[in-house]
Design a protein around this motif. Sequence first.
Motif, PDB file in Angstrom:
ATOM      1  N   TRP A   1      -2.324   2.299 -15.691  1.00  0.00           N
ATOM      2  CA  TRP A   1      -1.599   1.085 -15.316  1.00  0.00           C
ATOM      3  C   TRP A   1      -0.278   0.989 -16.077  1.00  0.00           C
ATOM      4  O   TRP A   1       0.752   0.577 -15.519  1.00  0.00           O
ATOM      5  CB  TRP A   1      -2.449  -0.153 -15.587  1.00  0.00           C
ATOM      6  CG  TRP A   1      -3.433  -0.481 -14.502  1.00  0.00           C
ATOM      7  CD1 TRP A   1      -4.792  -0.445 -14.585  1.00  0.00           C
ATOM      8  CD2 TRP A   1      -3.137  -0.902 -13.169  1.00  0.00           C
ATOM      9  NE1 TRP A   1      -5.363  -0.809 -13.395  1.00  0.00           N
ATOM     10  CE2 TRP A   1      -4.361  -1.093 -12.507  1.00  0.00           C
ATOM     11  CE3 TRP A   1      -1.958  -1.126 -12.473  1.00  0.00           C
ATOM     12  CZ2 TRP A   1      -4.445  -1.506 -11.172  1.00  0.00           C
ATOM     13  CZ3 TRP A   1      -2.018  -1.529 -11.137  1.00  0.00           C
ATOM     14  CH2 TRP A   1      -3.261  -1.719 -10.507  1.00  0.00           C
TER      15      TRP A   1
ATOM     16  N   SER B   1      -2.354  -8.478  -2.969  1.00  0.00           N
ATOM     17  CA  SER B   1      -2.910  -7.746  -1.823  1.00  0.00           C
ATOM     18  C   SER B   1      -4.076  -8.508  -1.202  1.00  0.00           C
ATOM     19  O   SER B   1      -4.204  -8.594   0.030  1.00  0.00           O
ATOM     20  CB  SER B   1      -3.375  -6.355  -2.262  1.00  0.00           C
ATOM     21  OG  SER B   1      -2.280  -5.542  -2.599  1.00  0.00           O
TER      22      SER B   1
ATOM     23  N   PRO C   1      -6.729   7.049  -8.638  1.00  0.00           N
ATOM     24  CA  PRO C   1      -6.064   5.770  -8.897  1.00  0.00           C
ATOM     25  C   PRO C   1      -6.863   4.891  -9.846  1.00  0.00           C
ATOM     26  O   PRO C   1      -8.079   5.037  -9.968  1.00  0.00           O
ATOM     27  CB  PRO C   1      -5.994   5.129  -7.502  1.00  0.00           C
ATOM     28  CG  PRO C   1      -7.093   5.764  -6.732  1.00  0.00           C
ATOM     29  CD  PRO C   1      -7.200   7.162  -7.257  1.00  0.00           C
TER      30      PRO C   1
ATOM     31  N   VAL D   1       2.612  -5.399 -12.039  1.00  0.00           N
ATOM     32  CA  VAL D   1       2.060  -4.423 -11.101  1.00  0.00           C
ATOM     33  C   VAL D   1       0.609  -4.742 -10.767  1.00  0.00           C
ATOM     34  O   VAL D   1       0.170  -4.571  -9.611  1.00  0.00           O
ATOM     35  CB  VAL D   1       2.195  -2.985 -11.654  1.00  0.00           C
ATOM     36  CG1 VAL D   1       3.660  -2.592 -11.720  1.00  0.00           C
ATOM     37  CG2 VAL D   1       1.535  -2.817 -13.013  1.00  0.00           C
ATOM     38  N   ARG D   2      -0.146  -5.203 -11.743  1.00  0.00           N
ATOM     39  CA  ARG D   2      -1.545  -5.536 -11.468  1.00  0.00           C
ATOM     40  C   ARG D   2      -1.662  -6.750 -10.557  1.00  0.00           C
ATOM     41  O   ARG D   2      -2.510  -6.788  -9.649  1.00  0.00           O
ATOM     42  CB  ARG D   2      -2.303  -5.764 -12.780  1.00  0.00           C
ATOM     43  CG  ARG D   2      -2.654  -4.471 -13.502  1.00  0.00           C
ATOM     44  CD  ARG D   2      -3.043  -4.694 -14.958  1.00  0.00           C
ATOM     45  NE  ARG D   2      -4.074  -5.711 -15.109  1.00  0.00           N
ATOM     46  CZ  ARG D   2      -5.390  -5.496 -14.955  1.00  0.00           C
ATOM     47  NH1 ARG D   2      -5.811  -4.301 -14.632  1.00  0.00           N
ATOM     48  NH2 ARG D   2      -6.250  -6.467 -15.134  1.00  0.00           N
TER      49      ARG D   2
ATOM     50  N   GLN E   1       3.870   1.488  -1.270  1.00  0.00           N
ATOM     51  CA  GLN E   1       4.458   1.580  -2.603  1.00  0.00           C
ATOM     52  C   GLN E   1       3.441   2.098  -3.610  1.00  0.00           C
ATOM     53  O   GLN E   1       3.783   2.861  -4.522  1.00  0.00           O
ATOM     54  CB  GLN E   1       4.981   0.211  -3.043  1.00  0.00           C
ATOM     55  CG  GLN E   1       5.834   0.232  -4.295  1.00  0.00           C
ATOM     56  CD  GLN E   1       7.085   1.079  -4.124  1.00  0.00           C
ATOM     57  OE1 GLN E   1       7.855   0.885  -3.184  1.00  0.00           O
ATOM     58  NE2 GLN E   1       7.283   2.039  -5.031  1.00  0.00           N
ATOM     59  N   TRP E   2       2.196   1.682  -3.441  1.00  0.00           N
ATOM     60  CA  TRP E   2       1.103   2.143  -4.314  1.00  0.00           C
ATOM     61  C   TRP E   2       0.955   3.664  -4.231  1.00  0.00           C
ATOM     62  O   TRP E   2       0.897   4.352  -5.249  1.00  0.00           O
ATOM     63  CB  TRP E   2      -0.181   1.438  -3.893  1.00  0.00           C
ATOM     64  CG  TRP E   2      -1.454   1.886  -4.551  1.00  0.00           C
ATOM     65  CD1 TRP E   2      -2.474   2.582  -3.972  1.00  0.00           C
ATOM     66  CD2 TRP E   2      -1.862   1.646  -5.903  1.00  0.00           C
ATOM     67  NE1 TRP E   2      -3.490   2.783  -4.876  1.00  0.00           N
ATOM     68  CE2 TRP E   2      -3.141   2.215  -6.067  1.00  0.00           C
ATOM     69  CE3 TRP E   2      -1.274   1.002  -6.982  1.00  0.00           C
ATOM     70  CZ2 TRP E   2      -3.835   2.179  -7.265  1.00  0.00           C
ATOM     71  CZ3 TRP E   2      -1.976   0.953  -8.191  1.00  0.00           C
ATOM     72  CH2 TRP E   2      -3.226   1.538  -8.319  1.00  0.00           C
TER      73      TRP E   2
ATOM     74  N   ASP F   1       3.960   5.315  -5.889  1.00  0.00           N
ATOM     75  CA  ASP F   1       3.884   5.266  -7.353  1.00  0.00           C
ATOM     76  C   ASP F   1       2.939   6.336  -7.884  1.00  0.00           C
ATOM     77  O   ASP F   1       3.258   7.039  -8.859  1.00  0.00           O
ATOM     78  CB  ASP F   1       3.406   3.884  -7.813  1.00  0.00           C
ATOM     79  CG  ASP F   1       4.472   2.810  -7.656  1.00  0.00           C
ATOM     80  OD1 ASP F   1       5.637   3.171  -7.393  1.00  0.00           O
ATOM     81  OD2 ASP F   1       4.134   1.622  -7.789  1.00  0.00           O
TER      82      ASP F   1
ATOM     83  N   ILE G   1       2.263   3.215 -14.460  1.00  0.00           N
ATOM     84  CA  ILE G   1       2.799   2.607 -13.238  1.00  0.00           C
ATOM     85  C   ILE G   1       3.794   1.508 -13.592  1.00  0.00           C
ATOM     86  O   ILE G   1       4.872   1.402 -12.988  1.00  0.00           O
ATOM     87  CB  ILE G   1       1.652   2.045 -12.370  1.00  0.00           C
ATOM     88  CG1 ILE G   1       0.742   3.179 -11.885  1.00  0.00           C
ATOM     89  CG2 ILE G   1       2.211   1.265 -11.175  1.00  0.00           C
ATOM     90  CD1 ILE G   1      -0.512   2.704 -11.189  1.00  0.00           C
TER      91      ILE G   1
ATOM     92  N   GLN H   1       0.821  -1.210   0.000  1.00  0.00           N
ATOM     93  CA  GLN H   1       0.000   0.000   0.000  1.00  0.00           C
ATOM     94  C   GLN H   1       0.855   1.262   0.000  1.00  0.00           C
ATOM     95  O   GLN H   1       0.530   2.248  -0.674  1.00  0.00           O
ATOM     96  CB  GLN H   1      -0.941  -0.022   1.203  1.00  0.00           C
ATOM     97  CG  GLN H   1      -2.018  -1.094   1.094  1.00  0.00           C
ATOM     98  CD  GLN H   1      -2.880  -1.212   2.338  1.00  0.00           C
ATOM     99  OE1 GLN H   1      -2.468  -0.802   3.429  1.00  0.00           O
ATOM    100  NE2 GLN H   1      -4.066  -1.785   2.185  1.00  0.00           N
TER     101      GLN H   1
ATOM    102  N   TYR I   1      -0.488  -5.475  -6.950  1.00  0.00           N
ATOM    103  CA  TYR I   1      -1.383  -4.533  -6.286  1.00  0.00           C
ATOM    104  C   TYR I   1      -2.806  -5.065  -6.122  1.00  0.00           C
ATOM    105  O   TYR I   1      -3.478  -4.736  -5.139  1.00  0.00           O
ATOM    106  CB  TYR I   1      -1.419  -3.207  -7.053  1.00  0.00           C
ATOM    107  CG  TYR I   1      -0.173  -2.376  -6.878  1.00  0.00           C
ATOM    108  CD1 TYR I   1       0.389  -2.202  -5.617  1.00  0.00           C
ATOM    109  CD2 TYR I   1       0.446  -1.774  -7.959  1.00  0.00           C
ATOM    110  CE1 TYR I   1       1.530  -1.445  -5.439  1.00  0.00           C
ATOM    111  CE2 TYR I   1       1.592  -0.998  -7.797  1.00  0.00           C
ATOM    112  CZ  TYR I   1       2.133  -0.844  -6.538  1.00  0.00           C
ATOM    113  OH  TYR I   1       3.271  -0.091  -6.364  1.00  0.00           O
TER     114      TYR I   1
END
Length: 430
Positions: free
Chosen positions: A317, A377, A260, A369-370, A247-248, A251, A320, A245, A373
């Motif tokens: 996305w 998660s 977001p 990344v998807r 890092q999210w 970013d 990111i 979270q 995240y």
Amino acid sequence: MKFRTFKYPFALILVSFGFLQIADAQTPVAERPKLSQEVSVLRKQGPRGLQVFLKSHANTLNTASSGAVLPSAALRVALDELCQQRDCYASGLYWYTDIEQAKAAARTSGKPILSLRLLGRLDQDLSCANSRFFRVALYPNVEISKLLQDRFILHWQSVRPVPKVTIDFGDGRKLERTITGNSIHYILDASGRPIDAIPGLYSPKAFLRQLQQAELAVKNYSKLTPSDRESYLRKYHSDRLNSIQAQWVADLSRLGIQSPPKLVEIPSNPSQAPTAEIASSLAVSKMRVETPMLTALQSDAERNQNALAEITDEKVWNQIAQLYAADIKLDQNSISLIRAKKSQSANTQEDNLPIIVKKFEATMALDTVRNEYMLHSQIHQWFMQGKQTRSVEALNEQVYAQLFLTPSSDPWLGLFPSDSYSAIDNDGIR
């Protein structure tokens, strides 16, 4: 013809795809039973048996003379059987297919288990798309291969057969592909207890970090008394979720993003199975391959009524994903394997390998990344809540149903909507 030599304990050779086909056809028939018998004996010896095989055939595998071409083609097939992994000649990895044998090896060695769950079989060419990408982008990677050989016990298990599609063009040409399905790596202790999971495809550097973090977690977990282990695991996953979270937020801040990206939502009606299009959209690299097939399978009415699910906020996305461009580069071993497997189409007059590699790296970055995240998660939250995480089978059932959207309750994997009409007898079910 040039050969590419890999730097493993006993160097292995990659040959071009077209050359392999010729070599396979010309392999002496008398040689195959001997290799098969050798593999049958050495397979029972585990990873040590693989090293014995590589050592005994080192001269043939490492010789780039014309006389080595025919035997190496036969050895390639033998290695797949011995390792239980397609393209083992590029990775040098031994995989258990019996979880009890894997747990016994883990207890003896003190290593954690990396257990892959996939659609189809890892030792067959047409396994699900993500597992094929693992075999190209991850397992042959020099750093990853060494880490897996030295510090993990490897195991794979098929969740269910993978759906396959063959398009016959009527002139002798056929196009074979797989559709739908996803894969996940579980990190287990020697008892088979899940410690963490790596959902879907990650870039090589990101996959290495995930392995190293999970390996350390298994070591710390194993040192504790049984009464302290669950609280440690909850804290580990809480810390990992907090890190994700943070890092999210970092970013988004670096990119100046105020709103977001939206996440793909699980259908609100649990009784209605997700469509194959929605499930496919969860894995970008896989979706790039499967979209033409899934679209072709739909009727005109279905295409008009149900537009193929797209990645929400794809532009954001991608921004990111570009923050982690240094993580996505394929090493030369992986690129050589891509070249070996690439179609030698008569329509391709120039070498388009750099374009293929660049596009694959871009979609792999987006997947990374998807998956981290969104999917990872959720897995961390499940561990924090103790929700179906003590058993890898229960956790896997939950992952495929709620994260990959291909629940075991749907035998058609979203490819046969109950409200669709095809005008084919019995709706085409054979």
